[in-house]
Design a protein around this motif. Structure first.
Motif, mmCIF file in Angstrom:
data_model
loop_
_atom_site.group_PDB
_atom_site.id
_atom_site.type_symbol
_atom_site.label_atom_id
_atom_site.label_comp_id
_atom_site.label_asym_id
_atom_site.label_seq_id
_atom_site.Cartn_x
_atom_site.Cartn_y
_atom_site.Cartn_z
ATOM 1 N N GLU A 232 0.847 -1.110 0.037
ATOM 2 C CA GLU A 232 0.132 0.011 0.033
ATOM 3 C C GLU A 232 1.104 1.366 -0.097
ATOM 4 O OE1 GLU A 232 -3.756 -1.882 2.413
ATOM 5 O OE2 GLU A 232 -2.495 -0.772 3.284
ATOM 6 N N TYR A 233 2.053 1.052 0.730
ATOM 7 C CA TYR A 233 2.756 2.605 0.713
ATOM 8 C C TYR A 233 3.566 2.795 -0.461
ATOM 9 C CZ TYR A 233 6.365 -1.223 2.234
ATOM 10 O OH TYR A 233 6.906 -2.256 2.412
ATOM 11 N N GLU A 234 3.772 1.761 -1.315
ATOM 12 C CA GLU A 234 4.258 1.945 -2.543
ATOM 13 C C GLU A 234 3.302 2.754 -3.658
ATOM 14 O OE1 GLU A 234 6.749 -1.534 -4.318
ATOM 15 O OE2 GLU A 234 5.651 -2.488 -2.980
ATOM 16 N N VAL A 235 1.966 2.264 -3.409
ATOM 17 C CA VAL A 235 0.968 3.037 -4.137
ATOM 18 C C VAL A 235 0.900 4.732 -3.701
ATOM 19 C CG1 VAL A 235 -1.446 3.336 -4.441
ATOM 20 C CG2 VAL A 235 -0.510 1.096 -4.342
ATOM 21 N N GLU A 236 1.155 4.704 -2.394
ATOM 22 C CA GLU A 236 1.283 6.345 -1.676
ATOM 23 C C GLU A 236 2.336 7.056 -2.359
ATOM 24 O OE1 GLU A 236 0.882 6.279 2.451
ATOM 25 O OE2 GLU A 236 1.784 8.211 2.564
ATOM 26 N N ALA A 237 3.653 6.275 -2.456
ATOM 27 C CA ALA A 237 4.647 6.706 -3.026
ATOM 28 C C ALA A 237 4.529 7.147 -4.463
ATOM 29 C CB ALA A 237 5.805 5.839 -3.003
ATOM 30 N N LEU B 98 1.783 8.129 -5.814
ATOM 31 C CA LEU B 98 0.820 9.419 -5.868
ATOM 32 C C LEU B 98 1.717 10.665 -5.580
ATOM 33 C CD1 LEU B 98 -2.389 7.702 -4.209
ATOM 34 C CD2 LEU B 98 -2.077 8.677 -6.690
ATOM 35 N N ILE B 99 2.494 10.743 -4.604
ATOM 36 C CA ILE B 99 3.272 11.568 -3.944
ATOM 37 C C ILE B 99 4.012 12.180 -5.137
ATOM 38 C CG2 ILE B 99 5.154 10.641 -2.727
ATOM 39 C CD1 ILE B 99 3.113 13.454 -1.529
ATOM 40 N N HIS B 100 4.790 11.142 -5.733
ATOM 41 C CA HIS B 100 5.665 11.707 -6.883
ATOM 42 C C HIS B 100 4.883 12.232 -7.940
ATOM 43 C CE1 HIS B 100 9.150 10.853 -9.612
ATOM 44 N NE2 HIS B 100 8.095 10.910 -10.586
ATOM 45 N N GLU B 101 3.819 11.904 -8.555
ATOM 46 C CA GLU B 101 2.944 12.500 -9.396
ATOM 47 C C GLU B 101 2.311 13.879 -9.164
ATOM 48 O OE1 GLU B 101 3.101 11.019 -12.281
ATOM 49 O OE2 GLU B 101 1.812 12.648 -13.369
ATOM 50 N N PHE B 102 1.906 14.026 -7.786
ATOM 51 C CA PHE B 102 1.446 15.198 -7.291
ATOM 52 C C PHE B 102 2.673 16.351 -7.019
ATOM 53 C CE2 PHE B 102 -2.064 12.858 -4.509
ATOM 54 C CZ PHE B 102 -2.699 12.441 -5.716
ATOM 55 N N VAL B 103 3.461 15.965 -6.766
ATOM 56 C CA VAL B 103 4.457 16.988 -6.497
ATOM 57 C C VAL B 103 5.161 17.549 -7.810
ATOM 58 C CG1 VAL B 103 6.949 17.523 -5.478
ATOM 59 C CG2 VAL B 103 5.357 16.364 -3.923
ATOM 60 N N ASN C 167 3.670 17.938 -10.351
ATOM 61 C CA ASN C 167 2.582 18.862 -11.025
ATOM 62 C C ASN C 167 2.431 19.784 -10.174
ATOM 63 O OD1 ASN C 167 1.730 17.720 -13.653
ATOM 64 N ND2 ASN C 167 1.859 15.895 -12.216
ATOM 65 N N ARG C 168 3.081 20.515 -9.296
ATOM 66 C CA ARG C 168 3.065 21.712 -8.532
ATOM 67 C C ARG C 168 2.185 21.697 -7.269
ATOM 68 N NH1 ARG C 168 5.400 26.379 -10.692
ATOM 69 N NH2 ARG C 168 6.152 26.090 -12.815
ATOM 70 N N SER C 169 1.956 20.493 -6.976
ATOM 71 C CA SER C 169 1.234 20.187 -5.714
ATOM 72 C C SER C 169 2.201 20.386 -4.342
ATOM 73 C CB SER C 169 0.253 19.072 -5.743
ATOM 74 O OG SER C 169 -0.177 18.702 -4.526
ATOM 75 N N LYS C 170 1.566 20.630 -3.390
ATOM 76 C CA LYS C 170 2.482 20.318 -2.216
ATOM 77 C C LYS C 170 2.434 18.966 -1.742
ATOM 78 C CE LYS C 170 1.170 23.266 1.209
ATOM 79 N NZ LYS C 170 0.789 24.408 2.203
ATOM 80 N N GLY C 171 1.210 18.279 -2.088
ATOM 81 C CA GLY C 171 1.115 16.962 -1.754
ATOM 82 C C GLY C 171 -0.319 16.606 -1.477
ATOM 83 N N PHE C 172 -0.319 15.752 -0.595
ATOM 84 C CA PHE C 172 -2.096 15.290 -0.426
ATOM 85 C C PHE C 172 -2.783 16.163 0.162
ATOM 86 C CE2 PHE C 172 0.255 11.181 -0.810
ATOM 87 C CZ PHE C 172 -0.559 10.375 -1.455
ATOM 88 N N ALA C 173 -3.975 16.337 -0.366
ATOM 89 C CA ALA C 173 -4.738 17.276 0.421
ATOM 90 C C ALA C 173 -5.243 17.064 1.772
ATOM 91 C CB ALA C 173 -6.154 17.673 -0.328
ATOM 92 N N TYR C 174 -5.025 15.662 2.052
ATOM 93 C CA TYR C 174 -5.539 15.036 3.318
ATOM 94 C C TYR C 174 -4.926 13.563 3.415
ATOM 95 C CZ TYR C 174 -8.739 12.788 0.210
ATOM 96 O OH TYR C 174 -9.066 11.920 -0.937
ATOM 97 N N THR C 175 -4.834 13.061 4.731
ATOM 98 C CA THR C 175 -3.761 11.928 5.040
ATOM 99 C C THR C 175 -4.510 10.871 4.028
ATOM 100 O OG1 THR C 175 -3.710 12.812 7.191
ATOM 101 C CG2 THR C 175 -2.943 10.461 6.759
ATOM 102 N N PRO C 176 -3.911 10.226 3.199
ATOM 103 C CA PRO C 176 -4.466 9.629 2.137
ATOM 104 C C PRO C 176 -4.684 8.009 2.974
ATOM 105 C CG PRO C 176 -2.237 9.543 1.899
ATOM 106 C CD PRO C 176 -2.448 10.545 3.103
ATOM 107 N N ILE C 177 -5.769 7.410 2.556
ATOM 108 C CA ILE C 177 -6.279 6.064 2.674
ATOM 109 C C ILE C 177 -5.858 5.277 1.808
ATOM 110 C CG2 ILE C 177 -8.496 4.612 3.238
ATOM 111 C CD1 ILE C 177 -9.412 7.338 4.465
ATOM 112 N N ILE C 178 -5.202 4.117 1.840
ATOM 113 C CA ILE C 178 -4.878 3.287 0.662
ATOM 114 C C ILE C 178 -5.155 1.803 1.488
ATOM 115 C CG2 ILE C 178 -3.137 2.442 -0.624
ATOM 116 C CD1 ILE C 178 -2.021 5.396 -0.713
#
Ligand SMILES: [Mn+2]
Length: 430
Positions: free
Chosen positions: A211-216, A218-223, A225-236
């Motif tokens: 599950e944490y690889e999935v989280e990783a 996402l954070i890669h793709e978000f940042v 694209n100029r996002s600071k990251g997750f809008a809230y703690t992610p549920i995976i």
């Protein structure tokens, strides 16, 4: 900031909406959040208080916004107080707002350094009769920490006991819940970044991935694209983890045949998005999983149609409950006797769908909005029904963010994010 600068016109309009509702001879003050300590000299990353951001665009710690529309002098009508910066401070602490930059960001002409706050406030309090304090009255808030705003309120009330106190929060709840076009564009950008993250997962998720690889991913793709990251703690949440509604450990292995519930979304420029999708780890839903999936999707589609001006949030939930009840009957999860004997305060459907369907969304993921007042055009809501079946080892939730229109169905800000079971399967097997 990673995000592109926002046109100051948005913040000028937001201040106009706020001051239009202030009583005569009143002054309102808004504070930045603190930078929270960890221990030693470590700190958590700064997150701006959404109210001062909404009214000024200032995304910096130790900032104060003061609004005094009836001031006898033009330069006292709106004032920003910022931490002093200069070339020397910039070398040590990085770039902070100069007075010129602060004007470009906020449209506020009077910018003072923080050390001028007390004497300026003293002058203003001599002219003013009412002080607007900004307390947190959000229906889901549970704050143990004393915020910078809280400390200021204590000090301000103690220093000026002869002034009348008024509340900023109801004004903010009302104006922040109805979004300007620029805000809807910013939320759309957050949704678009979320879409990129989700599409990346469709080719990444395979049996045995953690599950944490999935989280990783996402954070890669978000940042990037100029996002600071997750809008809230992610549920995976794979398999039965999906039945723990606020599962945030994200440390288990995704097993073949399981479903993976993803309540994950990016922020952009402090604006949230809020997405949930539930995908099959092996790339195909079982027949039973697909039947439940499509039931949740039908509830979501029917619920969405009810988000129109005039709808009352409480009544809406009663109606969604009826639709969910009929779907659960169809799936054989409850029977007619369960419905006939149900407790009206906790209807039978709640055994499988125990949370709300919609909340306001915006600068806060669970945004401001007065839920006892009817819905209006340009409010942004989530729609997020779910069915959770621990006995069958899976839980399904599907969530989009939509904008209420003057008439007709709401506009779906997540219209491009795959949602049909067939499309998700074909993308996972491409
Ligand atoms: Mn949500």
């Amino acid at each position: 900031m990673k995000y592109h600068q926002i046109n100051s016109g948005l913040f000028v309009k937001n201040r106009e909406k706020f001051t239009a509702q202030m009583k005569p001879k009143s002054v309102a003050v808004f504070n930045s959040n603190d930078i929270y300590p960890v221990s030693a000299d470590s700190t958590l990353p700064f997150a701006q208080h959404r109210d001062i951001f909404y009214l000024s665009g200032v995304d910096q710690e130790e900032s104060i916004l003061l609004l005094f529309p009836d001031a006898p002098y033009e330069h006292l009508k709106e004032i920003l107080f910022l931490r002093e910066t200069n070339e020397h401070i910039a070398i040590w602490e990085g770039e902070k707002l100069t007075k010129e930059r602060a004007f470009q960001v906020s449209g506020i002409k009077t910018v003072f350094w923080l050390q001028d706050f007390d004497k300026t406030l003293k002058e203003i309090m001599m002219y003013a009769e009412v002080m607007y304090i900004n307390t947190n009255e959000h229906y889901r808030s549970a704050v143990e920490t004393e915020t910078r705003e809280d400390r200021f309120i204590k000090k301000w009330k103690a220093q000026y006991p002869a002034h009348t106190v008024a509340k900023s929060n109801p004004i903010l709840q009302r104006i922040r819940s109805i979004k300007e076009t620029e805000e809807i564009d910013l939320i759309q950008q957050a949704c678009n970044i979320t879409e990129k993250g989700f599409r990346r997962l469709l080719s990444f998720v395979k049996p045995n991935v953690m599950e944490y690889e999935v989280e990783a991913e996402l954070i890669h793709e978000f940042v990037r694209n100029r996002s600071k990251g997750f809008a809230y703690t992610p549920i995976i949440a794979s398999g039965n983890n999906a039945n723990v509604l606020h599962y945030i450990e994200n440390n288990q292995q995704c097993k073949a045949g399981d479903l993976l519930l993803l309540d994950v979304a990016a922020e952009y420029a402090n604006y949230s998005s809020d997405l949930t999708r539930t995908i099959p780890v092996s790339g195909r839903y079982s027949e039973r999983q697909k039947a439940v999936y499509n039931a949740v999707l039908r509830v979501k589609n029917e619920a969405t149609k009810m988000l129109t001006p005039g709808t009352l949030w409480k009544q809406y939930h009663v109606e969604v409950g009826k639709i969910m009840t009929s779907e659960l009957l169809g799936l054989g999860l409850i029977d007619k006797a369960d419905v006939q004997n149900e407790n009206p305060d906790w209807p039978a459907y709640k055994k499988y769908f125990m949370h709300g369907t919609s909340h306001h969304m915006g600068l806060d993921t669970h945004d401001y909005g007065l839920l006892h007042e009817p819905m209006e055009a340009n409010m942004v809501f989530t729609v997020e029904p779910g069915i959770y079946i621990p006995a069958e080892g899976f839980g399904i939730r599907i969530e989009d963010d939509v904008v209420i229109q003057k008439s007709g169905e709401p506009f779906n800000l997540m219209r491009n994010i795959p949602i049909e079971a067939d499309e998700i399967e074909s993308l996972m097997n491409a």
